[in-house]
Structures are given as structure tokens and as C-alpha cells.
Enzyme design. Structure first.
Site, short mmCIF file in Angstrom:
data_model
loop_
_atom_site.label_atom_id
_atom_site.label_comp_id
_atom_site.label_asym_id
_atom_site.label_seq_id
_atom_site.Cartn_x
_atom_site.Cartn_y
_atom_site.Cartn_z
N GLN A 1 78.21 43.97 49.40
CA GLN A 1 77.41 43.50 50.53
C GLN A 1 76.96 44.67 51.41
OE1 GLN A 1 76.83 40.19 50.26
NE2 GLN A 1 78.27 40.33 48.55
N ARG B 1 76.97 33.38 49.20
CA ARG B 1 77.47 34.39 50.14
C ARG B 1 77.51 33.83 51.57
NH1 ARG B 1 74.42 39.62 47.30
NH2 ARG B 1 76.00 39.82 45.63
N TYR C 1 85.19 37.54 46.15
CA TYR C 1 84.25 36.85 45.27
C TYR C 1 82.86 36.76 45.89
CZ TYR C 1 85.69 32.25 47.44
OH TYR C 1 85.99 31.20 48.26
N GLU C 2 81.92 36.35 45.07
CA GLU C 2 80.48 36.31 45.41
C GLU C 2 79.95 37.68 45.80
OE1 GLU C 2 79.53 33.78 44.31
OE2 GLU C 2 81.11 32.32 44.58
N GLY C 3 80.48 38.71 45.15
CA GLY C 3 80.11 40.09 45.46
C GLY C 3 81.08 40.65 46.46
#
Length: 614
Positions: free
Chosen positions: A456, A303, A449-451
Site C-alpha cells: 500500500q 482494501r 492480506y489484500e496487499g
């Protein structure tokens, strides 16, 4: 613009300012465990990274975009030049600056590594994803694996011999990781038979490394449903022989690669594990059912890396847009717009173009400062551990708190700012002759992506604000408040500091509102409805603070220079970045707080049928 031409640009002077003058790299370097590092060594690394970015990675950016990757006989082949660039990247050590010497690295501060990563990503985002994922996967094994696993995998993954991935997403389960159906069956020899399909796997296969080590989330037979039942497994593309070399195929196949909007040089794969019941994996470490906590060690790093990607592309777009605006002549100067005989002016002289460029400049500088601030906290937490545990806890808490801000604000703004760079170019920016259209396409994935960025935001308001009884957030607000009290009467920046104070008060008010909702079940839906807005507010307060901090440092430095010194213009530019942001962005924090206080539930009140009648 023909393929193979470098378009990457950045400003080392700006990077040096943020790293050395604003965040005191010299106060971290030279002390254990970074005693081998100093400012001279860091500047040499950054200068060489910039050369590599421009000469090796930059020319491959458009090549990767236009060629993309291809699958032949079940293997992925990367674009022309990528394999040679991979070899050069590792030969010159750019990916191991902050890696522990225990694993073959150089042991440098994270503050330096993130600035190196910015240039590598800015020059060629798609390419830099491959080594970035290998780095993240290796870190998980280094922290969570057994001694044997660390010896077997970590150094080879960090030196480019082997690649690496993280495999979470499945066709039926995107962000809902707990719904994963991939399975792991215990074998008598301590291995596990892995079976399942993973999608959207960045770098899932490629021809640059001899092997690819997958970290795969799967559910051991009989394990509990949801995330609590998931375990993490090391699953090589090729099985590892007893001597550590790569051996026979491990029944991991590429089903396909995605055809995407951007990052076309990055192979986004569908991976099938165990189609022929021959895929073997080993548990990361020795404990089953802790896969999510292990994977999150990689996710947090990933992230932060996405935030770096964001500022990297926004900066590259900015410097290209500035160069174009200085060169492109169109229309007369605005003071002579009625005179058809007036000479054509460079578009950088037009007020709206200047507004757009200063908007991009201020955001890029502020987000970069936020990234380096987070890295500084990481380095100081490591230095102080066991020496001053209270201070180390403070720094660790700030890393936790700032991570969703770096990821979300950095990625949201990257797409907006790259699109704004297209607007500076006008129609020329929309065509492939110039790089900003690729930057814009490449940057859209960052908020996904990556959450996703809503994940977040929910992490921030649902978890991070309340961590340690709210201490981390209170310490952040205390740091901002101390800056305000010290500078609210400054003769140049006092009014802007007071704007920051108003924004901080609005943020605190909204934090209390959100806390109140968390105590009232009937109002709980207001939290996900407002989480994104709150994260943006907090990010804007943080960036506004750091820009003003930079401006005050620059103001002092400027005063010691001769009138004709070339750095005077640089330092004066910091002033206008801070003032523009304070006047044009920070007042929006107060408006956002007012919107939160309205407690609007219309998105929940509208029925499904009301969204469309077709």
C-alpha cells in the site's frame, strides 16, 4: 465468559455524528441516484443493523473463534450458528444496501454501506468475511463480465444464494502475483480448462451457500510471463446448469484449511483446481490477459473493507475497555496513593488508563471519519458523473489517493489499539474471559492480506502521489490548507490547527524529497525504505485534520444546547479527541520528516551475514 454471549458494543450517536453532522449524508441522499434515501431511512437501517450485530452475530464471535472450521470429505463446515446467521443476514438485506436495484439491491449511498459494514465486522469479523468476498467478486462480474455473466451470477452472489472468492495467491508466489503458475487451456466450446493450486483463500469453501463462485487468476497457454499474461476466470465449485441451477462438481477440491492466529471462524483454504483435469472456467468478459486490471477492481474494494474491519475491531475493543475501566476497582485515587486506607478507585480514574482510552478514542473516531470521507467521495463522484466532470474527477481522485491510507493506517492502528485495550484490562485482558484478546488476534491479519501494508505504501508513493500529474495529492493538500487558513486563529483550537499546519508542511517537504529520489537512480532504494513512514505521516495529517473538523462542528452544535442537555458531554468529547491527537500525534509527523531527510540506508548497507551468525 461462556461461548454464545454477545460482547459487541458501539456508539450509534458517534456514528450518526460522523455520517450526518460531519459529512452531510443529507446532501448526498435524496438526490439521484439516491433519491429514495434520507436521514430517517439511514438511521432506521443503522439501528436495525446494530440490533442484528448484537443479537445474531455478536454471540457467534467467540463460538467461531473456539470451534473454527473443519473439513469433512473434502467440504468445509463452518462453526455452529453461522449457517443460520447467513440466512438471516440476507433475508434482512444488510449486504445489499448500496447494491444497484438492477441486481436486486436497495441503491443506497456507499456512505451508509460502510457504516453498516463496520457494525457487521465489529460484531463478527470472521463471519462477515464470507459475504464480503461474495460481494466483491460479484462487483467484478457486474463491471467486467458479459451481459450473460451478469445475469447468471451477480444477483445470486449478492443475495446469498451463492458465495464468492478471489483466488490470487499460490504456494510459491505470495505478493508476487505475476509468478503464478496456474494455467488455463482453451477448449473448443469457449470454456477453459483450469489447473493449479491457490492458497490462503478466505471463504474458499463453506456450507452456508449452495455454490461458491471463484474468481481465479491463471495464465492461458502461451501467454506472456508476469502479470501482463494473466487472465481472470469464473470457476464455480459446482458447474452451472442451463437453467441457472447448480449442477455437478467442477473438480475444485479443498486440500486443507489453515490453522491461524485469529479469524478462526473464516475458512482459509488451500484450493486445488483441476486435479482430475475436469475443472472448467469461463473468461470474465471477452478479453484475455487483462486479469490483473479486472481483479484490482475487487482489490480496491477489498482494501477499503480491510480499513473498515480495522476501525470496527478497534471500536469494539474501545467500548469494552471503557466499560471494564469504569467497573474495575483497583488501587486508590492517584491523589491518595500513599494512604492505605483510601477507598479503591475505578481504574478509569488512573491517569495512564485515561491516556490509553483517549488514545484509542481519538484514533477510532479519526479513522472512521477517514473511511466515511472516502465513501462520500465515491458517492459524489457517482452523482456528478456526466453533470460536472471536473468535480467528479476530483472526487474519484480522492478515492484513489485515500484508499491506501484507509487500508494501511486503519489496519496498523487496529492491532495496536486492540493491544492497548488489553493493557487497559491488565492481566484480565490477556485471557479469553474478555473479548479484547480475540480482537487483537483477529486484527493482526489486516495489515497482511489484500496487499501487505508496504505494498500500500509503495502504491501511494510510487503511483498515487503522481497520478494526474500530482493533481490528486495537491488537491488533498489544498483542502487541508484551506481548513488551516480558515481556523488557525480559532480561540479554542487555533494552537492545534497550527500544529496541523506544521505537520502539513513537513508532509509536503517529505513529498518533495521522495520526488527528488525518484529522479535520482542512486537514491531510488530510499523510496521503499521510507514509503511506510510517508504513508503514516500522510494518514496522521488526514486524521488530525478530520478530528479538528469534527471538533469545530461539535463546538458550534454544543453552543446551541442547554447546559443540562445530554449531548453536551458527547460534543465536548470531540474536543478532547482532537486536542489529544493534535498534541500527541501530529508533532510526530515533523519528526518523521526529519528522519526521512537523514536518508538512512543502513538496512541496505548491512550484509546478509551481519544479520545473524547462527
Amino acid at each position: 465468559m461462556s461461548a454464545g454471549i454477545n460482547t459487541y458494543k458501539t456508539d450509534l450517536r458517534e456514528i450518526f455524528f460522523t455520517l450526518f453532522e460531519q459529512f452531510g449524508f443529507g446532501q448526498v441522499a435524496g438526490q439521484a441516484p439516491y433519491e429514495a434515501w434520507g436521514s430517517d431511512e439511514a438511521k432506521a437501517v443503522l439501528t436495525e443493523t446494530y440490533r442484528f450485530a448484537r443479537e445474531v452475530l455478536g454471540p457467534l464471535n467467540s463460538v467461531g473463534d473456539r470451534e473454527g472450521c473443519r473439513v469433512e470429505n473434502g467440504s468445509v463446515f463452518t462453526p455452529t450458528g453461522f449457517k443460520d446467521a447467513w440466512k438471516k443476514l440476507y433475508e434482512q438485506g444488510f449486504k445489499t444496501v448500496s447494491v444497484s436495484p438492477e441486481h436486486g439491491g436497495q441503491g443506497g449511498p456507499m456512505m451508509l454501506q460502510v457504516t453498516v459494514e463496520e457494525m457487521l465486522s465489529g460484531a463478527n469479523t470472521a463471519f462477515n468475511m464470507y459475504p464480503g468476498l461474495a460481494f466483491g467478486a460479484a462487483e467484478v462480474i457486474a463491471e467486467c463480465g458479459t451481459k450473460e455473466q451478469q445475469h447468471q451470477y451477480v444477483e445470486r452472489m449478492l443475495n446469498g444464494t451463492w458465495g464468492g472468492t478471489m483466488c490470487l495467491t499460490e504456494p510459491h508466489a505470495g505478493s508476487d502475483v505475476g509468478a503464478a503458475k496456474s494455467t488455463a487451456r482453451r477448449n473448443g466450446d469457449g470454456t477453459y480448462s483450469i489447473k493449479g493450486t491457490k492458497i490462503f483463500i478466505s471463504g474458499g469453501d463453506h456450507d452456508m451457500a449452495e455454490n461458491v463462485i471463484h474468481l481465479v487468476l491463471a495464465r492461458i497457454d502461451g501467454a506472456a510471463p508476469g502479470t501482463k499474461g494473466l487472465s481472470l476466470f469464473i470457476v464455480p465449485k459446482l458447474r452451472i446448469n442451463k437453467d441457472g441451477s447448480s449442477g455437478q462438481a467442477n473438480d475444485v477440491s479443498v486440500g486443507s484449511i489453515e490453522h491461524k492466529m485469529g479469524i478462526n471462524g473464516s475458512a482459509t483454504c488451500v484450493l486445488n483446481f483441476g486435479e482430475n483435469d475436469g475443472c472448467l472456467g469461463e473468461l470474465v468478459g471477452t478479453v484475455e490477459h487483462v486479469g490483473m486490471s479486472q481483479m484490482f477492481k475487487m482489490m480496491n474494494g477489498a482494501r477499503i473493507a480491510v480499513g473498515i474491519q480495522g476501525v470496527a475491531l478497534a471500536a469494539a475493543a474501545y467500548f469494552n475497555a471503557v466499560d471494564y475501566a469504569k467497573d474495575r476497582k483497583q488501587g486508590s485515587h492517584f491523589t491518595k496513593w500513599k494512604d492505605p486506607t483510601a477507598p479503591r478507585a475505578a481504574i478509569i480514574e488512573h491517569p495512564d488508563v485515561r491516556r490509553m482510552l483517549l488514545d484509542i478514542k481519538s484514533h477510532v473516531e479519526g479513522i472512521r471519519a477517514l473511511v466515511i470521507k472516502l465513501a462520500m467521495h465515491t458517492d459524489k463522484a457517482r452523482q456528478l458523473a456526466g453533470k460536472d466532470d471536473d468535480a467528479a474527477t476530483y472526487h474519484k481522485g480522492q478515492v484513489e489517493l485515500l484508499t491506501p491510507l484507509v487500508k494501511s493506517y486503519g489496519s496498523d492502528q487496529a492491532f495496536r489499539l486492540c493491544a492497548q485495550a488489553i493493557q487497559v484490562y491488565g492481566g484480565a485482558g490477556y485471557i479469553q474471559d474478555y473479548p479484547v484478546e480475540q480482537y487483537t488476534r483477529d486484527s493482526k491479519i489486516f495489515s497482511i492480506y489484500e496487499g501487505t501494508n508496504h505494498i500500500q505504501a509503495m502504491d501511494l508513493v510510487g503511483r498515487k502521489l503522481g497520478q494526474a500529474g500530482g493533481a490528486h495529492f495537491q488537491q488533498f493538500m489544498g483542502d487541508v490548507g484551506a481548513f488551516i487558513e480558515a481556523h488557525r486563529e480559532h480561540p479554542v483550537y487555533g494552537d492545534a490547527v497550527k500544529m496541523l499546519a506544521s505537520a502539513q508542511e513537513a508532509l509536503m517537504s517529505s513529498a518533495m524529497t521522495v520526488f527528488g529520489w525518484s529522479q535520482d537512480g542512486a537514491k531510488f532504494p530510499l523510496i521503499p525504505l521510507s514509503a511506510n513512514r510517508f504513508l503514516t505521516m500522510m494518514s496522521e495529517v488526514a486524521v488530525g485534520w478530520l478530528l479538528l473538523d469534527a471538533a469545530l462542528i461539535a463546538e458550534k452544535a454544543k453552543g446551541a444546547l442547554a447546559a443540562d442537555h445530554p449531548d453536551r458531554a458527547f460534543y465536548e468529547g470531540k474536543k478532547f479527541s482532537a486536542l489529544f491527537y493534535a498534541r500527541n500525534v501530529l508533532p510526530g509527523v515533523e519528526q518523521a520528516a526529519r528522519l526521512i531527510s537523514l536518508e538512512d540506508t543502513s538496512p541496505m548497507d548491512i550484509s546478509d551475514a551481519m544479520f545473524a551468525s547462527v
